[in-house]
Each structure stands twice: as structure tokens, then as C-alpha cells.
Design a protein around this motif. Structure first.
Motif, PDB file in Angstrom:
ATOM      1  N   LEU A 174       0.826  -1.206   0.000  1.00  0.00           N
ATOM      2  CA  LEU A 174       0.000   0.000   0.000  1.00  0.00           C
ATOM      3  C   LEU A 174       0.860   1.255   0.000  1.00  0.00           C
ATOM      4  CD1 LEU A 174      -2.782  -1.084   2.524  1.00  0.00           C
ATOM      5  CD2 LEU A 174      -2.923  -1.020   0.031  1.00  0.00           C
ATOM      6  N   GLU A 175       1.981   1.189   0.689  1.00  0.00           N
ATOM      7  CA  GLU A 175       2.919   2.326   0.719  1.00  0.00           C
ATOM      8  C   GLU A 175       3.479   2.567  -0.678  1.00  0.00           C
ATOM      9  OE1 GLU A 175       4.138   5.414   2.718  1.00  0.00           O
ATOM     10  OE2 GLU A 175       3.414   3.772   3.962  1.00  0.00           O
ATOM     11  N   GLU A 176       3.871   1.496  -1.357  1.00  0.00           N
ATOM     12  CA  GLU A 176       4.405   1.617  -2.718  1.00  0.00           C
ATOM     13  C   GLU A 176       3.379   2.216  -3.668  1.00  0.00           C
ATOM     14  OE1 GLU A 176       5.854  -2.180  -4.083  1.00  0.00           O
ATOM     15  OE2 GLU A 176       7.180  -2.390  -2.339  1.00  0.00           O
ATOM     16  N   GLU A 177       2.114   1.823  -3.494  1.00  0.00           N
ATOM     17  CA  GLU A 177       1.045   2.330  -4.362  1.00  0.00           C
ATOM     18  C   GLU A 177       0.594   3.728  -3.964  1.00  0.00           C
ATOM     19  OE1 GLU A 177      -2.040  -0.600  -4.149  1.00  0.00           O
ATOM     20  OE2 GLU A 177      -1.057  -1.903  -5.595  1.00  0.00           O
ATOM     21  N   GLY A 178       1.029   4.186  -2.804  1.00  0.00           N
ATOM     22  CA  GLY A 178       0.636   5.514  -2.341  1.00  0.00           C
ATOM     23  C   GLY A 178      -0.782   5.577  -1.808  1.00  0.00           C
ATOM     24  N   THR A 179      -1.325   4.431  -1.385  1.00  0.00           N
ATOM     25  CA  THR A 179      -2.710   4.393  -0.913  1.00  0.00           C
ATOM     26  C   THR A 179      -2.839   4.050   0.568  1.00  0.00           C
ATOM     27  OG1 THR A 179      -2.936   2.086  -1.592  1.00  0.00           O
ATOM     28  CG2 THR A 179      -3.619   3.760  -3.192  1.00  0.00           C
ATOM     29  N   ARG A 180      -1.738   3.892   1.250  1.00  0.00           N
ATOM     30  CA  ARG A 180      -1.796   3.446   2.649  1.00  0.00           C
ATOM     31  C   ARG A 180      -2.573   4.426   3.528  1.00  0.00           C
ATOM     32  NH1 ARG A 180       3.101   1.713   6.737  1.00  0.00           N
ATOM     33  NH2 ARG A 180       1.732   1.319   8.500  1.00  0.00           N
ATOM     34  N   ALA A 181      -2.291   5.720   3.428  1.00  0.00           N
ATOM     35  CA  ALA A 181      -2.971   6.715   4.270  1.00  0.00           C
ATOM     36  C   ALA A 181      -4.477   6.712   4.006  1.00  0.00           C
ATOM     37  CB  ALA A 181      -2.386   8.100   4.037  1.00  0.00           C
TER      38      ALA A 181
ATOM     39  N   ILE B 212      -6.351   4.221   2.802  1.00  0.00           N
ATOM     40  CA  ILE B 212      -6.922   2.958   3.283  1.00  0.00           C
ATOM     41  C   ILE B 212      -7.054   2.988   4.806  1.00  0.00           C
ATOM     42  CG2 ILE B 212      -6.555   0.461   3.460  1.00  0.00           C
ATOM     43  CD1 ILE B 212      -7.325   1.389   0.627  1.00  0.00           C
ATOM     44  N   GLU B 213      -6.023   3.486   5.492  1.00  0.00           N
ATOM     45  CA  GLU B 213      -6.086   3.573   6.951  1.00  0.00           C
ATOM     46  C   GLU B 213      -7.183   4.529   7.396  1.00  0.00           C
ATOM     47  OE1 GLU B 213      -2.091   4.532   8.170  1.00  0.00           O
ATOM     48  OE2 GLU B 213      -1.506   2.424   8.210  1.00  0.00           O
ATOM     49  N   SER B 214      -7.374   5.619   6.669  1.00  0.00           N
ATOM     50  CA  SER B 214      -8.424   6.583   6.995  1.00  0.00           C
ATOM     51  C   SER B 214      -9.806   5.950   6.861  1.00  0.00           C
ATOM     52  CB  SER B 214      -8.303   7.800   6.069  1.00  0.00           C
ATOM     53  OG  SER B 214      -9.348   8.708   6.301  1.00  0.00           O
ATOM     54  N   ILE B 215     -10.008   5.199   5.798  1.00  0.00           N
ATOM     55  CA  ILE B 215     -11.288   4.520   5.577  1.00  0.00           C
ATOM     56  C   ILE B 215     -11.532   3.497   6.687  1.00  0.00           C
ATOM     57  CG2 ILE B 215     -12.497   2.891   4.054  1.00  0.00           C
ATOM     58  CD1 ILE B 215     -11.086   4.380   1.694  1.00  0.00           C
ATOM     59  N   ALA B 216     -10.511   2.731   7.029  1.00  0.00           N
ATOM     60  CA  ALA B 216     -10.656   1.714   8.075  1.00  0.00           C
ATOM     61  C   ALA B 216     -10.972   2.362   9.424  1.00  0.00           C
ATOM     62  CB  ALA B 216      -9.384   0.884   8.180  1.00  0.00           C
ATOM     63  N   LEU B 217     -10.315   3.467   9.722  1.00  0.00           N
ATOM     64  CA  LEU B 217     -10.558   4.177  10.978  1.00  0.00           C
ATOM     65  C   LEU B 217     -11.994   4.695  11.034  1.00  0.00           C
ATOM     66  CD1 LEU B 217      -9.516   5.382  13.632  1.00  0.00           C
ATOM     67  CD2 LEU B 217      -8.734   7.356  12.310  1.00  0.00           C
ATOM     68  N   LYS B 218     -12.476   5.281   9.950  1.00  0.00           N
ATOM     69  CA  LYS B 218     -13.843   5.810   9.922  1.00  0.00           C
ATOM     70  C   LYS B 218     -14.859   4.686  10.075  1.00  0.00           C
ATOM     71  CE  LYS B 218     -17.352   8.550   9.275  1.00  0.00           C
ATOM     72  NZ  LYS B 218     -18.481   7.777   8.896  1.00  0.00           N
ATOM     73  N   ARG B 219     -14.628   3.560   9.425  1.00  0.00           N
ATOM     74  CA  ARG B 219     -15.546   2.426   9.542  1.00  0.00           C
ATOM     75  C   ARG B 219     -15.585   1.898  10.970  1.00  0.00           C
ATOM     76  NH1 ARG B 219     -14.903  -0.960   3.873  1.00  0.00           N
ATOM     77  NH2 ARG B 219     -15.864   0.676   2.621  1.00  0.00           N
ATOM     78  N   ALA B 220     -14.428   1.805  11.604  1.00  0.00           N
ATOM     79  CA  ALA B 220     -14.370   1.329  12.990  1.00  0.00           C
ATOM     80  C   ALA B 220     -15.076   2.298  13.926  1.00  0.00           C
ATOM     81  CB  ALA B 220     -12.917   1.137  13.426  1.00  0.00           C
ATOM     82  N   LEU B 221     -14.882   3.586  13.721  1.00  0.00           N
ATOM     83  CA  LEU B 221     -15.520   4.595  14.554  1.00  0.00           C
ATOM     84  C   LEU B 221     -17.043   4.570  14.381  1.00  0.00           C
ATOM     85  CD1 LEU B 221     -15.059   6.921  16.520  1.00  0.00           C
ATOM     86  CD2 LEU B 221     -14.883   8.434  14.542  1.00  0.00           C
TER      87      LEU B 221
ATOM     88  N   GLU C 194      -4.273  10.446  18.790  1.00  0.00           N
ATOM     89  CA  GLU C 194      -2.856  10.577  19.068  1.00  0.00           C
ATOM     90  C   GLU C 194      -2.069  10.476  17.783  1.00  0.00           C
ATOM     91  OE1 GLU C 194      -0.955   7.235  21.153  1.00  0.00           O
ATOM     92  OE2 GLU C 194      -2.832   6.155  20.868  1.00  0.00           O
ATOM     93  N   LEU C 195      -0.928  11.116  17.772  1.00  0.00           N
ATOM     94  CA  LEU C 195       0.000  10.994  16.652  1.00  0.00           C
ATOM     95  C   LEU C 195       1.021   9.927  17.007  1.00  0.00           C
ATOM     96  CD1 LEU C 195       0.659  14.767  15.904  1.00  0.00           C
ATOM     97  CD2 LEU C 195      -0.718  13.181  14.562  1.00  0.00           C
ATOM     98  N   VAL C 196       1.285   9.059  16.061  1.00  0.00           N
ATOM     99  CA  VAL C 196       2.266   7.996  16.292  1.00  0.00           C
ATOM    100  C   VAL C 196       3.266   7.992  15.145  1.00  0.00           C
ATOM    101  CG1 VAL C 196       0.686   6.540  17.634  1.00  0.00           C
ATOM    102  CG2 VAL C 196       0.821   6.264  15.159  1.00  0.00           C
ATOM    103  N   ASP C 197       4.418   7.434  15.401  1.00  0.00           N
ATOM    104  CA  ASP C 197       5.435   7.307  14.355  1.00  0.00           C
ATOM    105  C   ASP C 197       4.912   6.373  13.274  1.00  0.00           C
ATOM    106  OD1 ASP C 197       7.265   8.950  15.624  1.00  0.00           O
ATOM    107  OD2 ASP C 197       8.070   7.300  16.814  1.00  0.00           O
ATOM    108  N   PRO C 198       5.267   6.600  12.019  1.00  0.00           N
ATOM    109  CA  PRO C 198       4.768   5.751  10.936  1.00  0.00           C
ATOM    110  C   PRO C 198       5.193   4.300  11.037  1.00  0.00           C
ATOM    111  CG  PRO C 198       6.349   7.378  10.103  1.00  0.00           C
ATOM    112  CD  PRO C 198       6.133   7.654  11.552  1.00  0.00           C
ATOM    113  N   THR C 199       6.198   4.003  11.833  1.00  0.00           N
ATOM    114  CA  THR C 199       6.652   2.619  11.984  1.00  0.00           C
ATOM    115  C   THR C 199       5.850   1.857  13.006  1.00  0.00           C
ATOM    116  OG1 THR C 199       8.313   3.322  13.577  1.00  0.00           O
ATOM    117  CG2 THR C 199       9.013   3.150  11.265  1.00  0.00           C
ATOM    118  N   SER C 200       4.928   2.544  13.715  1.00  0.00           N
ATOM    119  CA  SER C 200       4.128   1.888  14.776  1.00  0.00           C
ATOM    120  C   SER C 200       3.036   1.053  14.192  1.00  0.00           C
ATOM    121  CB  SER C 200       3.515   2.929  15.692  1.00  0.00           C
ATOM    122  OG  SER C 200       4.521   3.664  16.337  1.00  0.00           O
TER     123      SER C 200
END
Length: 98
Positions: free
Chosen positions: A15-22, A24-33, A92-98
Motif C-alpha cells: 500500500l505504501e508503494e502504491e501511495g494508498t496506505r494513508a 486505506i487507513e483513513s477509511i478503516a478508521l472511519k468504519r471502525a468509529l 494521538e499521533l504515532v510514528d509511521p513505523t508503529s
């Protein structure tokens, strides 16, 4: 032990290589919320009308919040939803490696 030649990179790497990780994570976070808010409403036996009234907003605004595919909600709306179900929002803000 030799490394398995059939194991590739992780999904996160792809996902990082495709540039879609952020995105996808945003969509997953909104769905969970949205799911968590819906579950809390059910536990408290709150109808959408009652929830919107407790949030001091319109039912249409609540519908946008509960729509897992609609990511255009404000932090203010999320905070009011949390307060209406007796919860507090924590970001919270976390490091991208978390």
C-alpha cells in the motif's frame, strides 16, 4: 533455515508503494468509529432521532457520521457523538513505523 522465496512484502509495504496506505487507513478508521458509535447507540437504546438531538445536530449529520464510507466528518461532530453516548474521544499521533 533458508528464507521462503514465496513470501513477499507485507500489505503495508504494498500500500505504501502504491501511495494508498494513508487513504486505506483513513477509511478503516472511519468504519471502525462508525461501528463503535452504532454499537454504543444500540447498548443505550438510542434511536437516531434521539442521538441527533443529544448531539444538537440534524439527523442527516448523524447519518453521515454513521455512514462507514463517508469520511467527511469533523472532529467536533465526532466529539459530540462521543459525549452523547457517554464516551470521550482520544486521538494521538504515532510514528509511521508503529
Amino acid at each position: 533455515m533458508s528464507k521462503n522465496p514465496y513470501i513477499g512484502s507485507s500489505l503495508d509495504d504494498l500500500l505504501e508503494e502504491e501511495g494508498t496506505r494513508a487513504e486505506i487507513e483513513s477509511i478503516a478508521l472511519k468504519r471502525a468509529l462508525a461501528w463503535q458509535i452504532q454499537q454504543a447507540m444500540e447498548e443505550k437504546k438510542l434511536t437516531k432521532t434521539a442521538m441527533a438531538k443529544a448531539m444538537k445536530t440534524s439527523r442527516a449529520s448523524l447519518e453521515r457520521l454513521l455512514d462507514p464510507d463517508n469520511s467527511s466528518v469533523t472532529l467536533d461532530t465526532i466529539e459530540r457523538a462521543g459525549a452523547a453516548i457517554g464516551k470521550r474521544i482520544r486521538l494521538e499521533l504515532v510514528d509511521p513505523t508503529s
